[in-house]
Scaffold this active site. Sequence first.
Site, PDB file in Angstrom:
ATOM      1  N   GLU A   4       0.884  -1.287   0.168  1.00  0.00           N
ATOM      2  CA  GLU A   4       0.124   0.081  -0.033  1.00  0.00           C
ATOM      3  C   GLU A   4       0.945   1.244  -0.134  1.00  0.00           C
ATOM      4  OE1 GLU A   4      -1.006  -2.884   1.642  1.00  0.00           O
ATOM      5  OE2 GLU A   4      -2.815  -3.104   0.688  1.00  0.00           O
ATOM      6  N   HIS A  53     -11.418  -4.097   9.311  1.00  0.00           N
ATOM      7  CA  HIS A  53     -12.071  -3.623   7.864  1.00  0.00           C
ATOM      8  C   HIS A  53     -13.560  -2.917   8.034  1.00  0.00           C
ATOM      9  CE1 HIS A  53      -9.554  -7.349   7.405  1.00  0.00           C
ATOM     10  NE2 HIS A  53      -9.546  -7.201   6.122  1.00  0.00           N
TER      11      HIS A  53
HETATM   12  C1  LIG Z   1      -2.434  -4.305   4.187  1.00  0.00           C
HETATM   13  C2  LIG Z   1      -3.324  -5.419   3.582  1.00  0.00           C
HETATM   14  N1  LIG Z   1      -3.664  -5.130   2.415  1.00  0.00           N
HETATM   15  C3  LIG Z   1      -4.408  -5.718   1.949  1.00  0.00           C
HETATM   16  C4  LIG Z   1      -5.276  -6.926   2.660  1.00  0.00           C
HETATM   17  C5  LIG Z   1      -6.266  -7.817   2.227  1.00  0.00           C
HETATM   18  N2  LIG Z   1      -5.827  -9.239   1.989  1.00  0.00           N
HETATM   19  C6  LIG Z   1      -6.294 -10.136   2.863  1.00  0.00           C
HETATM   20  S1  LIG Z   1      -5.492 -11.542   2.819  1.00  0.00           S
HETATM   21  C7  LIG Z   1      -4.677 -10.918   1.443  1.00  0.00           C
HETATM   22  C8  LIG Z   1      -3.804 -11.993   0.615  1.00  0.00           C
HETATM   23  C9  LIG Z   1      -2.777 -12.279   1.637  1.00  0.00           C
HETATM   24  O1  LIG Z   1      -1.873 -13.358   0.701  1.00  0.00           O
HETATM   25  P1  LIG Z   1      -0.843 -13.948   1.581  1.00  0.00           P
HETATM   26  O2  LIG Z   1       0.035 -13.020   2.647  1.00  0.00           O
HETATM   27  O3  LIG Z   1       0.004 -14.982   0.671  1.00  0.00           O
HETATM   28  O4  LIG Z   1      -1.526 -15.025   2.664  1.00  0.00           O
HETATM   29  P2  LIG Z   1      -2.440 -16.169   2.223  1.00  0.00           P
HETATM   30  O5  LIG Z   1      -3.913 -15.805   2.231  1.00  0.00           O
HETATM   31  O6  LIG Z   1      -2.081 -17.054   0.872  1.00  0.00           O
HETATM   32  O7  LIG Z   1      -2.365 -17.055   3.354  1.00  0.00           O
HETATM   33  C10 LIG Z   1      -5.030  -9.726   1.131  1.00  0.00           C
HETATM   34  C11 LIG Z   1      -4.271  -8.903  -0.073  1.00  0.00           C
HETATM   35  C12 LIG Z   1      -4.944  -6.771   4.004  1.00  0.00           C
HETATM   36  N3  LIG Z   1      -5.528  -7.916   4.677  1.00  0.00           N
HETATM   37  N4  LIG Z   1      -3.987  -6.128   4.501  1.00  0.00           N
END
Ligand SMILES: Cc1ncc(C[n+]2csc(CCOP(=O)(O)OP(=O)(O)O)c2C)c(N)n1
Lengths: 320, 320, 329, 329
Positions: free
Chosen positions: D64, D133
């Site tokens: 971000e 959220h």
């Molecule tokens: C700072 C932030 N940006 C966006 C999100 C929205 N979001 C929630 S889970 C996720 C993907 C996370 O991917 P990863 O770190 O690979 O974990 P996984 O879901 O694959 O276990 C996103 C973009 C968030 N929670 N926090």
Amino acid sequence: MVMPDPLDLYRRMLQIRNTEEQLARAYRNGEIMGACHTYVGQEAVAVGVCAHLTPQDAVFSTHRGHGHALAKGVPAQAVAAELFGRATGTSRGRGGSMHLFAPEVGMMGTTGIVGPNILQATGAAYAFQLLEKDEVAVAFFGDGAVNNGAFHEGINLAAIWGLPVLFVCENNLYATEIAFAYAAGNPEVATRATTYGLPGEAIDGNDVMQVCKAAGAMIERARQGGGPSLLECRTYRTRAHAEGMPEAGYRSQEEVDAWKHKDPIACHRAYLLNRDLATSDSLDEWEAASVQAAVDAMEFARTSPWPDPATATSNVYAET
Amino acid sequence: MVMPDPLDLYRRMLQIRNTEEQLARAYRNGEIMGACHTYVGQEAVAVGVCAHLTPQDAVFSTHRGHGHALAKGVPAQAVAAELFGRATGTSRGRGGSMHLFAPEVGMMGTTGIVGPNILQATGAAYAFQLLEKDEVAVAFFGDGAVNNGAFHEGINLAAIWGLPVLFVCENNLYATEIAFAYAAGNPEVATRATTYGLPGEAIDGNDVMQVCKAAGAMIERARQGGGPSLLECRTYRTRAHAEGMPEAGYRSQEEVDAWKHKDPIACHRAYLLNRDLATSDSLDEWEAASVQAAVDAMEFARTSPWPDPATATSNVYAET
Amino acid sequence: MDDTAPVLSFTEAARAGLTEEMERDPSIFVVGEGIGPRGGNFNTTLGLYERFGPRRIRDTPISERGFVGMCTGAAMVGARPVVDFMFLDFILDAFGELVNQTAKIQYMSNGRIAMPMVLRGCIGVGGSAATHHSGNYYPFFAHQPGFRVVAPSTPHDAKGLLKTAIRSNDPVLFLEHKLLMATRGPVPTAEYLEPIGRAKVKTVGDDATVVAVGAMVQRTMDAISTLEENGLHIEVVDLVSIAPLDIPTILESVAKTGRLLIVDEDYAPCGIGAEICVRIVEEGFDFLDAPVARLNGAYAPIPYSPPLEKALVPSSENIASAILDLLAQ
Amino acid sequence: MDDTAPVLSFTEAARAGLTEEMERDPSIFVVGEGIGPRGGNFNTTLGLYERFGPRRIRDTPISERGFVGMCTGAAMVGARPVVDFMFLDFILDAFGELVNQTAKIQYMSNGRIAMPMVLRGCIGVGGSAATHHSGNYYPFFAHQPGFRVVAPSTPHDAKGLLKTAIRSNDPVLFLEHKLLMATRGPVPTAEYLEPIGRAKVKTVGDDATVVAVGAMVQRTMDAISTLEENGLHIEVVDLVSIAPLDIPTILESVAKTGRLLIVDEDYAPCGIGAEICVRIVEEGFDFLDAPVARLNGAYAPIPYSPPLEKALVPSSENIASAILDLLAQ
Ligand SMILES: Cc1ncc(C[n+]2csc(CCOP(=O)(O)OP(=O)(O)O)c2C)c(N)n1
Ligand SMILES: Cc1ncc(C[n+]2csc(CCOP(=O)(O)OP(=O)(O)O)c2C)c(N)n1
Ligand SMILES: [Mg+2]
Ligand SMILES: [Mg+2]
């Protein structure tokens, strides 16, 4: 890649050095306020890189940005007047040393916050790619910025999208008095390029010809769609972190002296003389002319009007 | 390093899997609200790592944290009740799936924001070092967090101060539907350790014995003052990013099926049987018992009271 | 106040408070850039590195988000971090950590995890520090539940409040205005604590109430000295605590004077003056003989050039005429 | 309003506005997580990746701060970025970039560098999204000079304001309440723009003025329907624009009614209600027959469990009784 005229590089380094020597004096006289970080000792980096840039190319600089501004073509009078806080300054006195903006020559700003300029250069490159322009963007930053999240996120974004941007790290070994060797788990910067999947190279940042060659190749590569690169220039600031700050004993006199012997201007002078590209008389003449120009720039600033307080709140918004 | 009993590892993985299968059903029934990210397919990572932790060791988890909480010893009833939003939940229903706190067993939280837990684990390790405790901290995070500044700043701080923390990256190839291969200039995580000057290793995150060995060595090292490490566990989530989300065609059915064949629980079951560490009858019994326990946990949650709305504003401050 | 008390600068007083607390409690540590051997850009930790060593007085890389998140985690397991930002402007790079984590974890954990953490930094306009080193920002932290915010205006309060902030189990912002750091005043040698959440009446008067924040307190005192010669009696209240606000003290004063002016160097919109105004309107509408008035810094980023910088901040002349306008209503 | 206009959801209307602008101006691009082939977590860009391709509809890593800083630089050289945060809560990790860079560069460059940038995201409490959220955050951006902030409450305004935001050379926050995204309403097919900075009178009345923000507008309409049966005539004003505020419209209403209530889901301290109150006190004190009143969400992080979540946000019953209290004063 066309190599710039070594004599022009010398003239430009002289201009930066002499302008800053005068700025330092003006600071001691109380004519310049706030924080004033000089670039003395690092001139070869800005000059070697900017020699390859057009006025449409975008440079994003740091708190130590006088040299970048001058190398990008901002008139010394405008820089001096800005630091004197006068209406004839680059931002009519609003910015001072850490907020130099001259978009008309592609100087897109210096910043008082470490990090953001890396991201903004990435963004300018994004725009150039989107709008299919030939321009490139350059971010200058210090070793201190390498431990900041902006370095990590900005370089990764540039790498995954193949953006036309050059990341120039001026590794002068210290962030204020904090040694990079203490602040970073790994004392190298260029090798970090592999972490982000872009080319990286470490060079002697006090050798303007070496900077010029390396930066030229990387800028040409970016211009031709080859994507971003990371250039680590090993250099040193020979003055205090900021004017008026004591040398708090974080670095030895020997170390400072050793680097002073590697002064980029003296080295390049020797280079020019060794190759008979100039005579010492002609170089002495330029030196004198450069000093005079710097003195004149201060006089211009000194005699310029102060900004009108009534303008203090203009341009906060575009639509006003 | 003492290797934990492989049978306990199996039991724990079963508990996580069966609890989450029930949670997923409860979500479909509308008994669980908000976002619910299951850990199905990644159980070997949490179980293999947490097998080496004491209740005083601190774990900081992500949005996908049910498995970490259960592996760290949070009762399934308390996790289920929290997701059902009941007064008997870990945070009396305040948190839900992404805000599981159980400090009494060293589960220091899951987070709805990607990144902060890496920094908090570094900080817990800072406190352990400062207060000369034997505890270690562990941060679990996904591949998506690797491109975030928190990864860069947190790992560097831990490295320069030699803090007792283990960074566990669960590289499941995607952040929501964004492939790590697209989002990162370099598809490897473990090799980035050299950038920060700490040890790094990439392993098969679906092999609980392998996770156990690698994590055990790194945790022991941290406990003995050897500093932090980075462990990349290559794994895969076999369900959607979050319950109720469509599989938007970002990954092929072949890929999903291939990983389902590498299911960590099935693989470990084979391991146990091949080495005559258990009979399939006994494992089947455990399976049945585990399913029953999970069903009971849901029933506990379902029949638990809702929190009192009058408590909705308590504990905002310590002094109130 | 005890006149035999030694006279210290604001910074010396705060440092004395920090030193006392660090002597008392080994779980306290300080992080920041230049706070180690250098003793802090503003001498906030001068001599403490030698005294407490590198683990308790820790120089950091330029990783504001990193060390704020780190300190959040350290506080969660029982340490008591003090983050020294040098200039508070740098706190903004850690805003996500502070608002979504530091401020919320006590609540989300149902009070089972405490968050003892001090966030200190230099605020305010002055000395041509320009736009990246002149911010105030406190309304951000007064809006978000979970923080305490104090802005002492005297060395005495600086020491007493920093000690209280360090002992608090809530995250506390301790704000040091750049124009106050060198100001001097009596500081008792005997240990004392100042409570968070209490404003202080500096001068008693019944013509109008002026609530001032931080560096504006002395400027307001200067302003009323001229008015007093003309027989006007102004009650000046040093706000001291920005979150929580000491509404009872302000209300009591307004009940007497019927007129209220809030003088705040920071921006007006959604600022501390707006909140004080609405609280007084809600709880003391009938006391008001005139509309509540605000005097704030102009609504623009802070410029560098002295004449521009000066034009943006309330001067004692501005304050005096704002008071006269209020009395004329 | 044109009753023959097609009925669209809030999200469809905003997307139609985005599409029209992107067709018109090739320098517009969108960045965010999941906004590419997936079309956005809230369908904000559904179908646009196929239409405009990866350079203009750009999926990002979870960076971000990185992409906000990047978009700031892109805007500085002539592109027109739209940052789609999905949940606005994630904007906080980029707060330093926004406050110290995006908001200040026009001023620091003396207006020679424009900052055309839209920051959009889902705000508000609902659906047990829990504390990471559910944020609103708009007072932060109303306090800091340099931003425009809008929170439309109808599909019509969503389309017209997003188009205006994209054409603005200032950074504009476009806030989409999660409870409004699926609401439907008429949206003219002919092109139109809605101005930033204008509030809208939803119902005319002379007993009291109620200013409501975002999702609170409909809830206030529900509340007054019961009151109207009892012969009470409430003037409901949809604030629409949070920065700048449309004070003249509110003042005109209060001049008529003499009573003002601000209904805002967000926290009260240093919030938008406080700013509206002080502006009315400053400019319309004599109009007021009763103290200005605020009704806000309770001062705590947003919990997950439905009964707790519900307890924190003003209900139509709460609004109705707040209006009756105001009328009883
Ligand atoms: C700072 C932030 N940006 C966006 C999100 C929205 N979001 C929630 S889970 C996720 C993907 C996370 O991917 P990863 O770190 O690979 O974990 P996984 O879901 O694959 O276990 C996103 C973009 C968030 N929670 N926090
Ligand atoms: C985010 C942030 N933190 C701290 C500072 C204070 N500061 C100004 S310059 C500086 C050191 C920068 O070191 P480096 O990046 O190596 O550049 P150099 O001064 O050596 O040229 C620091 C810490 C700042 N400007 N911004
Ligand atoms: Mg440096
Ligand atoms: Mg992942």
